[in-house]
Design a protein around this motif. Structure first.
Motif, PDB file in Angstrom:
ATOM      1  N   ALA A 345      -6.384  -6.989   7.925  1.00 46.89           N
ATOM      2  CA  ALA A 345      -7.110  -6.324   7.025  1.00 46.89           C
ATOM      3  C   ALA A 345      -6.796  -4.932   7.080  1.00 46.89           C
ATOM      4  O   ALA A 345      -6.450  -4.020   5.907  1.00 46.89           O
ATOM      5  CB  ALA A 345      -8.495  -6.590   6.818  1.00 46.89           C
ATOM      6  N   VAL A 346      -6.838  -4.364   8.215  1.00 41.15           N
ATOM      7  CA  VAL A 346      -6.178  -2.802   8.362  1.00 41.15           C
ATOM      8  C   VAL A 346      -5.006  -2.661   8.036  1.00 41.15           C
ATOM      9  O   VAL A 346      -4.552  -1.666   7.414  1.00 41.15           O
ATOM     10  CB  VAL A 346      -6.455  -2.691  10.034  1.00 41.15           C
ATOM     11  CG1 VAL A 346      -6.212  -1.225  10.268  1.00 41.15           C
ATOM     12  CG2 VAL A 346      -8.120  -2.466  10.138  1.00 41.15           C
ATOM     13  N   GLY A 347      -4.142  -3.439   8.538  1.00 36.65           N
ATOM     14  CA  GLY A 347      -2.475  -3.337   8.035  1.00 36.65           C
ATOM     15  C   GLY A 347      -2.142  -3.356   6.596  1.00 36.65           C
ATOM     16  O   GLY A 347      -1.435  -2.561   6.061  1.00 36.65           O
ATOM     17  N   PHE A 348      -2.965  -4.105   5.973  1.00 36.04           N
ATOM     18  CA  PHE A 348      -2.834  -4.321   4.518  1.00 36.04           C
ATOM     19  C   PHE A 348      -3.390  -3.224   3.852  1.00 36.04           C
ATOM     20  O   PHE A 348      -2.846  -2.560   2.812  1.00 36.04           O
ATOM     21  CB  PHE A 348      -3.561  -5.446   3.963  1.00 36.04           C
ATOM     22  CG  PHE A 348      -3.045  -6.139   2.777  1.00 36.04           C
ATOM     23  CD1 PHE A 348      -2.440  -5.419   1.777  1.00 36.04           C
ATOM     24  CD2 PHE A 348      -3.305  -7.208   2.327  1.00 36.04           C
ATOM     25  CE1 PHE A 348      -1.736  -5.793   0.774  1.00 36.04           C
ATOM     26  CE2 PHE A 348      -3.035  -7.777   0.922  1.00 36.04           C
ATOM     27  CZ  PHE A 348      -2.231  -6.975  -0.017  1.00 36.04           C
ATOM     28  N   ALA A 349      -4.333  -2.548   4.454  1.00 29.81           N
ATOM     29  CA  ALA A 349      -4.832  -1.352   3.867  1.00 29.81           C
ATOM     30  C   ALA A 349      -3.736  -0.133   4.231  1.00 29.81           C
ATOM     31  O   ALA A 349      -3.772   0.761   3.118  1.00 29.81           O
ATOM     32  CB  ALA A 349      -6.109  -0.774   4.736  1.00 29.81           C
ATOM     33  N   LEU A 350      -2.999  -0.134   5.185  1.00 30.26           N
ATOM     34  CA  LEU A 350      -2.104   0.926   5.183  1.00 30.26           C
ATOM     35  C   LEU A 350      -1.123   0.784   4.364  1.00 30.26           C
ATOM     36  O   LEU A 350      -0.373   1.604   3.750  1.00 30.26           O
ATOM     37  CB  LEU A 350      -1.711   1.002   6.528  1.00 30.26           C
ATOM     38  CG  LEU A 350      -2.650   1.177   7.617  1.00 30.26           C
ATOM     39  CD1 LEU A 350      -2.136   1.127   9.189  1.00 30.26           C
ATOM     40  CD2 LEU A 350      -3.201   2.523   7.648  1.00 30.26           C
ATOM     41  N   ALA A 351      -0.657  -0.528   3.781  1.00 31.46           N
ATOM     42  CA  ALA A 351       0.477  -0.619   2.831  1.00 31.46           C
ATOM     43  C   ALA A 351       0.409  -0.409   1.523  1.00 31.46           C
ATOM     44  O   ALA A 351       0.851   0.143   0.623  1.00 31.46           O
ATOM     45  CB  ALA A 351       0.704  -2.268   2.935  1.00 31.46           C
ATOM     46  N   ARG A 352      -0.993  -0.441   1.278  1.00 26.64           N
ATOM     47  CA  ARG A 352      -1.313  -0.346  -0.147  1.00 26.64           C
ATOM     48  C   ARG A 352      -0.884   1.128  -0.650  1.00 26.64           C
ATOM     49  O   ARG A 352      -0.589   1.060  -1.916  1.00 26.64           O
ATOM     50  CB  ARG A 352      -3.036  -0.396  -0.447  1.00 26.64           C
ATOM     51  CG  ARG A 352      -3.455  -1.824  -0.555  1.00 26.64           C
ATOM     52  CD  ARG A 352      -4.844  -1.794  -0.736  1.00 26.64           C
ATOM     53  NE  ARG A 352      -5.196  -3.192  -0.677  1.00 26.64           N
ATOM     54  CZ  ARG A 352      -5.154  -3.814  -2.017  1.00 26.64           C
ATOM     55  NH1 ARG A 352      -4.624  -3.482  -3.021  1.00 26.64           N
ATOM     56  NH2 ARG A 352      -5.709  -5.226  -1.972  1.00 26.64           N
ATOM     57  N   PRO A 353      -1.247   2.314  -0.244  1.00 23.97           N
ATOM     58  CA  PRO A 353      -0.859   3.603  -0.967  1.00 23.97           C
ATOM     59  C   PRO A 353       0.754   3.674  -0.778  1.00 23.97           C
ATOM     60  O   PRO A 353       1.164   4.291  -1.805  1.00 23.97           O
ATOM     61  CB  PRO A 353      -1.419   4.537   0.218  1.00 23.97           C
ATOM     62  CG  PRO A 353      -2.665   3.794   1.089  1.00 23.97           C
ATOM     63  CD  PRO A 353      -2.226   2.436   0.701  1.00 23.97           C
ATOM     64  N   MET A 354       1.389   3.092   0.330  1.00 26.74           N
ATOM     65  CA  MET A 354       2.834   2.973   0.031  1.00 26.74           C
ATOM     66  C   MET A 354       3.437   2.338  -0.978  1.00 26.74           C
ATOM     67  O   MET A 354       4.331   2.974  -1.613  1.00 26.74           O
ATOM     68  CB  MET A 354       3.328   2.614   1.549  1.00 26.74           C
ATOM     69  CG  MET A 354       2.969   3.548   2.773  1.00 26.74           C
ATOM     70  SD  MET A 354       3.995   2.927   4.325  1.00 26.74           S
ATOM     71  CE  MET A 354       3.044   1.653   4.709  1.00 26.74           C
TER      72      MET A 354
END
Length: 524
Positions: A345-354
């Motif tokens: 879930a942390v990794g997915f959170a980082l992908a969202r703004p990009m």
């Protein structure tokens, strides 16, 4: 758009916060009143509905938000874009309702899952119609930069759903009652949203067909690519639920969804940023401000990583006590999937703004490839692990799929033309997280003694102390590790409503006058 990016983010954050609070209230009540099996059926219907609506709603929501926000010389541009997408929304809604009715009538859902799903999807036909227009109104208002109105609609939807669905479920209407809550809430918000939109941009243009000046080929290409992108993205959300319903015991989807609800709390800030950045960076892309986009991307990723990291630490430290308190007796099976889901879930959170910034450019080739690779990993691993490991296998598969999004979208960002590594300080963020984990987990363990709370019962002290104290400890370590600067914290506070904003502004001005970081730290 004559509003700052920060104010837009705070407008969206306000509505997301209200939605979060209402979800915190409604989710455990639905879980308790429906029971694990019916709650699993309910979330399965919503997951299937969300995937189905991609072809119906995505071309409208993403397209109108992007193209209304663009700066064009033609004074009639906004009116023609809104009219074009309104007509397209109506056509797709009617076709979508007809297709869902036909598929349900042929017995597809009974064959795939169980007999009662036929009844649930007949009810969902009305939701196809109501769920088309309120996102159209909301995303159009966002394209105009009117987040204060668009996000009020989101708040109204969540309040209306809770007000309608919970009494119906409590009265014994079960899954149908919960679905009726969605239908009535979305219908009400659609009506009000279209009225508000009409006051900003007359919908009489929806009856005009003189839109020859529109770049329809470009728009339809963007719409088609948006469908592919959103389908791949939404498959990461929902494919595990659908596969669990078909391949695992009947109570597994309910327990697993409860774990997902907790893990998805991490996405509060990233979803806010993603919501704002599509149309905000679309304007920057159209003006050729690539350096500014890279700067915003790097700073945003750093903030996102810090926020999601501290939330994940808190959830992991308190999972054993927080899950039974929140979901009620018998919810202990939720704990293990939750812990497995948190890293991904942390990794997915980082992908969202990009992803959102790449969407703003309108060239979706690389975001589609990146999301498709993660979706394929997710699908294959779920298919391999669910038959043997049930919801634990689904959690492992989904966590890996989620985490791969960060890696693939970092590659996509560079291919798209911006650099999200600018000022991201990943090493310092990682050091902050590793160091802060020690006192946060020690606090949770040391403060495990229970206290009596009226109505709730006995609750460990750690539930009340660890979240605020852990946040302060984390922020202090972040500043010491130089992952975060004091000026950045105060600058964000200046955009908050009164009296916080007025109190923070003088402090922000004094900090800006500091010669260097050492002097700034000495000031404090």
């Amino acid at each position: 758009m004559n509003r700052s990016l920060t104010s837009a983010i705070l407008s969206v954050a306000s509505s997301k916060f209200v939605a979060l609070i209402l979800g915190i209230i409604a989710s455990p009540l639905l879980y308790r009143w429906l029971g694990e099996v019916d709650y699993g059926a309910y979330v399965t219907v919503l997951s299937a509905h969300s995937l189905f609506m991609i072809g119906v709603s995505t071309p409208i929501a993403d397209g109108v938000r992007k193209y209304v926000a663009e700066d064009r010389d033609d004074p009639a541009w906004e009116r023609i874009v809104v009219g074009f997408y309104f007509r397209l929304a109506t056509l797709l809604a009617v076709l979508g309702a007809g297709v869902l009715g036909a598929v349900t009538y042929l017995g597809f859902f009974e064959w795939l899952w169980r007999e009662e799903f036929t009844r649930y999807f007949y009810v969902s036909i009305a939701l196809v119609l109501t769920a088309q227009y309120w996102p159209f109104a909301r995303k159009t208002l966002m394209g105009f930069g009117l987040e204060r109105y668009s996000e009020s609609l989101k708040v109204l939807f969540n309040v209306s759903f809770v007000a309608v669905a919970l009494p119906l479920v409590y009265a014994g209407y079960g899954v149908v009652g919960a679905l009726l809550g969605h239908i009535l809430a979305s219908g009400l918000v659609a009506l009000i949203g279209l009225v508000v939109l009409h006051s900003r941009q007359s919908l009489r243009g929806a009856l005009e067909t003189n839109d020859g000046m529109l770049p329809k080929r470009e728009m339809m290409t963007f719409n088609s690519l948006s469908i592919v992108l959103v389908f791949l993205l939404m498959s990461l959300y929902h494919i595990d639920i659908l596969m669990l319903q078909a391949m695992a015991p009947a109570d597994a989807p309910g327990h697993y969804k409860a774990a997902l609800v907790f893990a998805e709390f991490l996405w509060f800030v990233p979803i806010v940023l993603q919501t704002v950045f599509v149309h905000s960076t679309s304007e920057l892309w159209s003006q050729g401000k690539v350096e500014q986009i890279s700067e915003v991307a790097g700073r945003t990723l750093r903030y996102t990583c810090l926020i999601t990291a501290v939330m994940a630490l808190g959830m992991a430290a308190l999972a054993d006590v927080a899950v039974p308190i929140y979901w009620g007796p018998g919810s202990e099976p939720v704990i293990a999937p939750l812990l497995l889901l948190l890293p991904g879930a942390v990794g997915f959170a980082l992908a969202r703004p990009m992803l959102a910034i790449a969407q703003g450019k309108g060239q979706l080739r690389y975001p589609i490839v990146a999301t498709g690779a993660a979706a394929m990993i997710n699908l294959v691993l779920n298919a391999a692990l669910i038959p043997t490991h049930g919801m634990h296998g689904a959690a492992i598969a989904t966590s890996i799929g989620y985490g791969s999004m960060a890696i693939f979208h970092l590659w996509s960002a560079r291919k798209t033309g911006f650099d999200p590594i600018t000022n991201a300080r990943y090493g310092r963020v990682a050091a902050t997280t590793a160091v802060a984990a020690i006192p946060i987990f020690l606090m949770a363990d040391a403060l495990s003694m229970p206290i009596g709370i009226p109505i709730v019962g006995t609750v460990p002290i750690s539930v009340f102390v660890v979240p605020p104290a852990g946040l302060l400890v984390f922020l202090a370590i972040a500043v010491l590790c130089r992952a975060l600067e004091l000026t950045e914290i105060v600058r964000v506070l200046t955009e908050f409503p009164e009296p916080i904003g007025s109190m923070a502004r003088p402090l922000c001005r004094r900090l800006r006058n500091a010669d260097d970081e050492n002097r700034l730290l000495r000031y404090f």
